[in-house]
Each structure stands twice: as C-alpha cells, then as structure tokens.
Design a protein around this motif. Sequence first.
Motif, PDB file in Angstrom:
ATOM      1  N   VAL A   1       0.824  -1.208   0.000  1.00  0.00           N
ATOM      2  CA  VAL A   1       0.000   0.000   0.000  1.00  0.00           C
ATOM      3  C   VAL A   1       0.861   1.262   0.000  1.00  0.00           C
ATOM      4  N   VAL A   2       0.195   2.391  -0.167  1.00  0.00           N
ATOM      5  CA  VAL A   2       0.884   3.679  -0.163  1.00  0.00           C
ATOM      6  C   VAL A   2       1.307   4.034   1.255  1.00  0.00           C
ATOM      7  N   ARG A   3       2.541   4.439   1.405  1.00  0.00           N
ATOM      8  CA  ARG A   3       3.070   4.884   2.692  1.00  0.00           C
ATOM      9  C   ARG A   3       3.762   6.223   2.519  1.00  0.00           C
ATOM     10  N   THR A   4       3.735   7.033   3.567  1.00  0.00           N
ATOM     11  CA  THR A   4       4.282   8.384   3.439  1.00  0.00           C
ATOM     12  C   THR A   4       5.437   8.685   4.377  1.00  0.00           C
ATOM     13  N   THR A   5       5.800   7.783   5.268  1.00  0.00           N
ATOM     14  CA  THR A   5       6.911   8.045   6.176  1.00  0.00           C
ATOM     15  C   THR A   5       8.092   7.145   5.851  1.00  0.00           C
ATOM     16  N   GLY A   6       9.288   7.687   6.001  1.00  0.00           N
ATOM     17  CA  GLY A   6      10.488   6.968   5.625  1.00  0.00           C
ATOM     18  C   GLY A   6      10.691   5.652   6.352  1.00  0.00           C
ATOM     19  N   SER A   7      10.232   5.567   7.584  1.00  0.00           N
ATOM     20  CA  SER A   7      10.439   4.350   8.369  1.00  0.00           C
ATOM     21  C   SER A   7       9.660   3.160   7.816  1.00  0.00           C
ATOM     22  N   GLU A   8       8.699   3.452   6.947  1.00  0.00           N
ATOM     23  CA  GLU A   8       7.898   2.383   6.352  1.00  0.00           C
ATOM     24  C   GLU A   8       8.515   1.850   5.059  1.00  0.00           C
ATOM     25  N   TYR A   9       9.704   2.329   4.739  1.00  0.00           N
ATOM     26  CA  TYR A   9      10.445   1.864   3.565  1.00  0.00           C
ATOM     27  C   TYR A   9      11.726   1.192   4.035  1.00  0.00           C
TER      28      TYR A   9
END
Length: 123
Positions: A102-110
């Motif tokens: 899904v779409v994520r917007t915070t760096g920690s989720e990458y």
Amino acid sequence: VQLQASGGGLVQAGGSLRLSCAASGRTFSSYGMGWFRQAPGKEREFVAAISGGGSITYSADSVKGRFTISRDNAKNSVYLQMDSLKPEDTAVYYCARSRTVVVRTTGSEYNYWGQGTLVTVSS
C-alpha cells in the motif's frame, strides 16, 4: 533488492524533469514505491508514493499538481514526472521500496533505498 535512480540534473525554474528508478527482484508489484527528497541542510521529506498495482497514488501538498508518480511493473520501474519546477524543489531525490503493497508516506515504512539523484532548479 537494489534500486537505481536516474534522471536528475540542472533545469531552469518552470522546466521539467523525469526521474526513473529501476529495481531488481521478481516481486516488484508486491510493494509500494515512494520518492523522497532531501535539500541541503534540511531533513528528508516525503514527495510521492504509489501502491504496488499502481492504482493508488499520493503526493505531498508541496508538489501536488506539479509532480506525478507512476510505475511500470513489467519494467520493474517507478517514475517521477516533475513539471513547473521551482528553486525550492532543489534536492537529492531518493526512490524507496515500501515494506508493504500500500501507499506509505513516512520513511520508516520503507526498507530499501536507492542512491539518490540530484535535482537542481535555477531561478
């Protein structure tokens, strides 16, 4: 997983650039992808993200209406079309692969990041 970003360069304000990011691996469509940027002396910030299938996108307010994220799963690639560039868009741009589809917007989720490509917008 390796991510290779390209397409950065020097452009005048109002101009356009298209960034590309090529990913290794065989499950590219199973992961959301994102673009982030870091300007000199500033923290890294979210730019845009796209879901694994490409049907859902999300962009930061600062680039909405000017930048478009897209992907080609057959080519294991994600793109960032940048139009109406402004000097404040000057930064190193990074592509990244999300931990989920899904779409994520915070760096920690990458959890995978490319090496970055420099975009310089002159006034």
